[in-house]
Design a protein around this motif. Structure first.
Motif, mmCIF file in Angstrom:
data_model
loop_
_atom_site.group_PDB
_atom_site.id
_atom_site.type_symbol
_atom_site.label_atom_id
_atom_site.label_comp_id
_atom_site.label_asym_id
_atom_site.label_seq_id
_atom_site.Cartn_x
_atom_site.Cartn_y
_atom_site.Cartn_z
ATOM 1 N N ALA A 42 0.970 -1.119 0.032
ATOM 2 C CA ALA A 42 0.127 -0.179 -0.326
ATOM 3 C C ALA A 42 0.834 1.157 -0.035
ATOM 4 N N ASP A 43 0.559 2.301 -0.603
ATOM 5 C CA ASP A 43 1.407 3.577 -0.658
ATOM 6 C C ASP A 43 1.258 4.070 0.865
ATOM 7 N N PRO A 44 2.505 4.193 1.262
ATOM 8 C CA PRO A 44 2.724 4.660 2.897
ATOM 9 C C PRO A 44 2.270 6.043 3.107
ATOM 10 N N ALA A 45 2.078 6.975 1.885
ATOM 11 C CA ALA A 45 1.701 8.273 2.304
ATOM 12 C C ALA A 45 0.114 8.334 2.420
ATOM 13 N N ILE A 46 -0.377 7.459 1.944
ATOM 14 C CA ILE A 46 -1.995 7.442 2.202
ATOM 15 C C ILE A 46 -2.468 6.411 3.084
ATOM 16 N N VAL A 65 -8.765 0.069 -0.987
ATOM 17 C CA VAL A 65 -7.486 -0.450 -1.714
ATOM 18 C C VAL A 65 -8.111 -1.491 -2.605
ATOM 19 N N SER A 107 -3.726 -0.703 -5.754
ATOM 20 C CA SER A 107 -3.956 0.735 -5.655
ATOM 21 C C SER A 107 -4.501 1.296 -4.475
ATOM 22 N N THR A 108 -4.197 2.305 -4.047
ATOM 23 C CA THR A 108 -4.452 2.662 -2.575
ATOM 24 C C THR A 108 -5.131 4.139 -2.956
ATOM 25 N N ARG A 109 -6.152 4.672 -2.251
ATOM 26 C CA ARG A 109 -6.933 5.917 -2.328
ATOM 27 C C ARG A 109 -7.554 6.169 -1.097
#
Length: 142
Positions: A103-107, A116, A138-140
């Motif tokens: 997963a995107d660590p910033a999100i 996700v 994908s992560t949002r």
């Protein structure tokens, strides 16, 4: 003086044009073509030969990450929390807890509600010991 400069300019320009003629592609300015016993060379445009048909297989196409093409892709919405082990990120969704892998660590920060997409992999080996491993594509923010 002006006449000799014009003559010199003509000589220089004429020699520049003769210097650019490839060797053997035609008669040179020092050898008249009428006294030569050889036939004048004919110039043909340089066209590369056609490529032979390839017997190599085409490269594989990359899969499009959509649920319509891959029934195993799943989208889950939930709240992020830190796992018991360091570096483990969990997503708590209604009735399930997923260990997010990639997963995107910033999100995906603790307390954030995210959505996700990816594939659950219940057989994956991890050191986190919590949740169902989930390979994120994908992560949002949700």
């Amino acid at each position: 003086m002006r006449g000799s400069a014009a003559v010199l300019l003509c000589v220089v320009l004429a020699s520049c044009g003769a210097a650019q003629t490839p060797a053997g592609s035609g008669p040179s300015s020092s050898q008249p073509s009428s006294t030569s016993s050889e036939a004048p060379a004919t110039t043909t445009p340089s066209i590369p030969p056609p490529l032979p048909p390839s017997s190599a297989p085409l490269p594989p196409t990359l899969p499009t990450p959509t649920r319509a093409l891959d029934p195993d892709v799943k989208t889950v919405r939930g709240t992020i929390s830190a796992g018991v082990e360091a570096g483990c990120t969990l997503l708590t969704a209604p009735g399930e807890q997923y260990l997010l892998l990639g997963a995107d660590p910033a999100i995906a920060v603790a307390g954030a509600v995210v959505e996700v997409s990816g594939k659950p992999d219940p057989g994956a080996m991890t050191t986190c010991q919590q949740g169902t491993p989930f390979h994120v594509t994908s992560t949002r923010r949700g």
